[in-house]
Design an enzyme around this catalytic site. Structure first.
Site, PDB file in Angstrom:
ATOM      1  N   HIS A 127       0.865  -1.181   0.000  1.00 29.80           N
ATOM      2  CA  HIS A 127       0.000   0.000   0.000  1.00 29.80           C
ATOM      3  C   HIS A 127       0.897   1.224   0.000  1.00 29.80           C
ATOM      4  CE1 HIS A 127      -3.734   2.264   0.695  1.00 29.80           C
ATOM      5  NE2 HIS A 127      -2.931   3.104   1.332  1.00 29.80           N
ATOM      6  N   CYS A 128       0.774   2.037  -1.036  1.00 32.60           N
ATOM      7  CA  CYS A 128       1.672   3.179  -1.216  1.00 32.60           C
ATOM      8  C   CYS A 128       1.029   4.461  -0.701  1.00 32.60           C
ATOM      9  CB  CYS A 128       2.018   3.322  -2.708  1.00 32.60           C
ATOM     10  SG  CYS A 128       3.107   4.707  -3.071  1.00 32.60           S
ATOM     11  N   PRO A 129       1.586   5.092   0.343  1.00 34.88           N
ATOM     12  CA  PRO A 129       0.997   6.344   0.844  1.00 34.88           C
ATOM     13  C   PRO A 129       1.110   7.488  -0.158  1.00 34.88           C
ATOM     14  CG  PRO A 129       3.101   5.912   1.908  1.00 34.88           C
ATOM     15  CD  PRO A 129       2.775   4.690   1.114  1.00 34.88           C
TER      16      PRO A 129
END
Length: 254
Positions: A127-129
């Site tokens: 999950h890429c912020p």
């Protein structure tokens, strides 16, 4: 299925990345390169800036796709089947097919549940912020192209600004004003950390691409390695770590 709606924190991250790209890309052209060329449009200026702006447009497009593309979710009616070509995974401890207790459904091979997106993601990488989105099966290619574009565009930017500094050192006539100098320093301060961080990240993801693994699977392998070293479990061979067909063809032809 569409990607989950963005929350305030996610919109803030995405807005910050968008503004950072804009600052690096356009402040260098408006406040450094444009004054250097005497505020005149010339063939030499176009030869310098057209490729750069093409890279920036390519970068922005792939970032947009990373943010707003669905990373891929398992079909609602998916169930493990021995006759299926996709196959399925069994939990080592129970010998049962993998099941998500949050989504109340079976997990296809290499799918993982994301607590941020609150759903299972096919071939989840992480999950890429920075994109406020999961990177999975359906948007991983956009993510790789985005990383590649950042690397090339930032390298081009550094060369472009450094060339301006070089001319200022060699020729007194091209000495920048205090305003230009401030933007030169600001551009170096903004771009150099990006190219170092994203460059290292890119190398890791190209390694993952060629070895057919993901970030989540890399974490799992590290955990298994520690448990094996401590004698907690027996050695386990990860089933997906192998050279991709592309890499195999590349090695055999060279």
């Amino acid at each position: 299925m569409a990607r989950p709606p963005q929350q305030l924190a996610g919109r803030t991250w995405v807005s910050g990345v968008t503004l950072l790209i804009a600052f690096i890309a356009y402040s260098s052209q408006i406040f450094i390169i444009w004054p250097w060329y005497g505020h005149e449009v010339t063939v030499e200026l176009l030869v310098l800036l057209v490729p750069f702006n093409t890279l920036v447009a390519f970068l922005y497009w792939n970032y947009f796709l990373c943010v707003y593309s669905d990373p891929g979710t398992p079909p609602d009616n998916w169930e493990p089947s021995i006759s299926s070509e996709e196959g399925f995974e069994l939990k080592q401890l129970t010998g049962q097919p993998r099941y998500c207790r949050h989504c109340k459904r079976f997990k296809p091979p290499r799918a993982h549940h994301c607590k941020k997106c609150k759903r299972c993601i096919l071939r989840m990488d992480h999950h890429c912020p920075w994109t406020d989105n999961c990177i999975g099966l359906m948007n991983y290619t956009h993510f790789l192209r985005f990383l590649w574009a950042v690397d090339i565009a930032c390298s081009y930017h550094i060369c472009m600004v450094t060339r301006r500094v070089y001319y200022a050192i060699i020729f007194a006539y091209y000495e920048p004003s205090g305003f230009e100098l401030a933007f030169i320093v600001a551009n170096y301060a903004a771009c150099l950390p990006v190219i170092v961080a994203v460059g290292g990240f890119s190398l890791y993801h190209f390694y993952c691409l060629f070895t057919n693994t993901t970030t989540v699977e890399g974490w799992e392998k590290d955990s298994v390695t520690r448990l094996v070293r401590r004698g907690r479990i027996s050695e386990f061979k990860f089933p997906y770590v192998r050279l991709t067909p592309f890499c195999q063809r590349f090695l055999t032809t060279t």
